[in-house]
Design an enzyme around this catalytic site. Structure first.
Site, PDB file in Angstrom:
ATOM      1  CB  ILE A   1      82.649  61.319  80.201  1.00 28.13           C
ATOM      2  CG1 ILE A   1      81.578  61.113  81.269  1.00 28.13           C
ATOM      3  CG2 ILE A   1      83.433  62.603  80.460  1.00 28.13           C
ATOM      4  CD1 ILE A   1      82.123  60.756  82.616  1.00 28.13           C
ATOM      5  CG  LEU A   2      81.543  63.780  74.605  1.00 24.09           C
ATOM      6  CD1 LEU A   2      80.612  64.890  74.137  1.00 24.09           C
ATOM      7  CD2 LEU A   2      81.877  62.834  73.460  1.00 24.09           C
TER       8      LEU A   2
ATOM      9  CG  ASN B   1      74.207  66.595  78.987  1.00 24.21           C
ATOM     10  OD1 ASN B   1      73.755  65.672  78.326  1.00 24.21           O
ATOM     11  ND2 ASN B   1      74.381  66.502  80.305  1.00 24.21           N
TER      12      ASN B   1
ATOM     13  CG  HIS C   1      71.792  66.196  84.551  1.00 21.30           C
ATOM     14  ND1 HIS C   1      72.437  64.976  84.500  1.00 21.30           N
ATOM     15  CD2 HIS C   1      71.485  66.401  85.854  1.00 21.30           C
ATOM     16  CE1 HIS C   1      72.517  64.474  85.721  1.00 21.30           C
ATOM     17  NE2 HIS C   1      71.953  65.322  86.562  1.00 21.30           N
TER      18      HIS C   1
ATOM     19  NE  ARG D   1      87.109  59.200  78.099  1.00 24.88           N
ATOM     20  CZ  ARG D   1      87.243  60.188  78.975  1.00 24.88           C
ATOM     21  NH1 ARG D   1      88.094  60.091  79.961  1.00 24.88           N
ATOM     22  NH2 ARG D   1      86.525  61.288  78.858  1.00 24.88           N
TER      23      ARG D   1
HETATM   24  C1  GRF Z   1      67.124  61.788  79.971  1.00 26.42           C
HETATM   25  O1  GRF Z   1      66.516  61.782  81.243  1.00 26.42           O
HETATM   26  C2  GRF Z   1      68.356  62.655  79.986  1.00 26.42           C
HETATM   27  O2  GRF Z   1      68.242  63.760  80.809  1.00 26.42           O
HETATM   28  C3  GRF Z   1      69.376  61.709  80.548  1.00 26.42           C
HETATM   29  O3  GRF Z   1      69.087  60.476  79.947  1.00 26.42           O
HETATM   30  C4  GRF Z   1      67.713  60.433  79.621  1.00 26.42           C
HETATM   31  C5  GRF Z   1      67.607  60.141  78.165  1.00 26.42           C
HETATM   32  O4  GRF Z   1      66.316  59.829  77.771  1.00 26.42           O
HETATM   33  N1  GRF Z   1      70.711  62.208  80.315  1.00 26.42           N
HETATM   34  P1  GRF Z   1      65.945  59.665  76.251  1.00 26.42           P
HETATM   35  O5  GRF Z   1      66.923  58.674  75.633  1.00 26.42           O
HETATM   36  O6  GRF Z   1      66.038  61.017  75.593  1.00 26.42           O
HETATM   37  O7  GRF Z   1      64.546  59.126  76.248  1.00 26.42           O
END
Ligand code: GRF
Length: 202
Positions: free
Chosen positions: A92-93, A107, A109, A65
Site C-alpha cells: 500500500i502506497l 491499479n 484489481h 514505509r
Molecule cells: C492480479 O489478479 C491483480 O489483479 C492482483 O494481483 C494479480 C497479479 O497478477 N492485484 P500478475 O502478477 O499480473 O500475474
C-alpha cells in the site's frame, strides 16, 4: 507518455502490457521501467526478458514505509515516469507517493469494486456466492482499492467454477482491460470529475 510499472508477483499483467506495446496497441504509452519489491518475482524476469529497465526495492530493507516510497519515487522519477501502473503490486502506497504522481497512479484489481477489495478478491467473491464478479482498473487514492473507477469487465461465475478457474478467467479479462486503459489515458481521453471517470471515444 512514459509508463512505469510496479509489480510483486507473476507479472502476467505486466506481460499483457509488454505484448500490447509490441503489437502497437498502447497508443502513445511507452513502458520505460519496471520496479518490483520481490527480488525473484516473475515480473522481474519478464521485464528483463523484454529488455526493459528494472529496479528492485525490497520493503524489508527499508527503515519505514516513507523511506520505501521515497526510494520508489526517486527510481520512477529518474526514468521520467508520467503514469504509474500497479500490476499486482502488493504494497500500500503512502500519500507521499500519490502526491508525487497526482492522479497518475492506476491499479488493476480482480473484482468488481467496491465489492471485495483487498487481497484475494476472486476468492472472496467465489466464497460469497456471487453470480457475477470481474475486474476493475481504478485510480489509486489513499485507501485499499479505493479511488475513482476507470473501467470494469464483468465475469460470470459458472456452476462448475472453482476458485482457480474463476481466478484464471478474471485474469484473462485483466489482461484485456489494463492495456486498453493505459492507452486511453495516454491518448488523453480519460477525465475525472469527482468520483466519475469519463472515457472519450477513440
Ligand atoms: C492480479 O489478479 C491483480 O489483479 C492482483 O494481483 C494479480 C497479479 O497478477 N492485484 P500478475 O502478477 O499480473 O500475474
Amino acid at each position: 507518455m512514459r509508463v512505469g510499472v510496479l509489480a510483486s508477483g507473476t507479472g502476467s499483467n505486466l506481460q499483457a502490457l509488454i505484448d500490447a506495446g509490441a503489437r502497437g496497441q498502447l497508443g502513445p504509452a511507452r513502458l520505460v521501467v519496471v520496479g518490483v519489491n520481490v527480488p525473484d518475482c516473475g515480473a522481474l524476469s519478464r521485464a528483463r526478458g523484454a529488455g526493459l529497465a528494472t529496479f528492485v526495492v525490497e520493503h524489508r530493507g527499508q527503515p519505514s514505509r516513507d523511506a520505501f516510497d521515497q526510494t520508489l519515487i526517486a527510481a520512477l522519477q529518474a526514468h521520467g515516469v508520467q503514469l504509474v501502473v500497479l500490476a499486482g503490486f502488493m504494497r500500500i502506497l503512502t500519500p507521499a507517493f500519490l502526491n508525487a504522481f497526482p492522479g497518475r497512479v492506476i491499479n488493476v484489481h480482480p473484482s468488481l469494486l467496491p465489492a471485495f477489495p483487498g487481497v484475494h478478491g476472486q476468492a472472496q467473491a467465489y466464497r460469497h456466492g456471487v453470480k457475477v464478479t470481474g475486474c476493475t482498473v481504478h485510480f489509486v487514492e489513499d485507501g485499499v482499492d479505493s479511488g475513482p473507477i476507470i473501467a470494469q469487465i464483468p465475469v460470470s461465475v459458472l456452476d462448475d467454477d472453482d476458485e482457480e478457474s474463476l481466478r484464471l478467467r478474471i485474469l484473462a479479462e485483466e489482461h484485456r482491460l489494463l492495456p486498453a486503459v493505459v492507452r486511453q489515458i495516454a491518448e488523453g481521453r480519460v477525465t475525472v470529475a469527482g468520483r466519475r471517470v469519463r472515457i472519450a471515444p477513440g
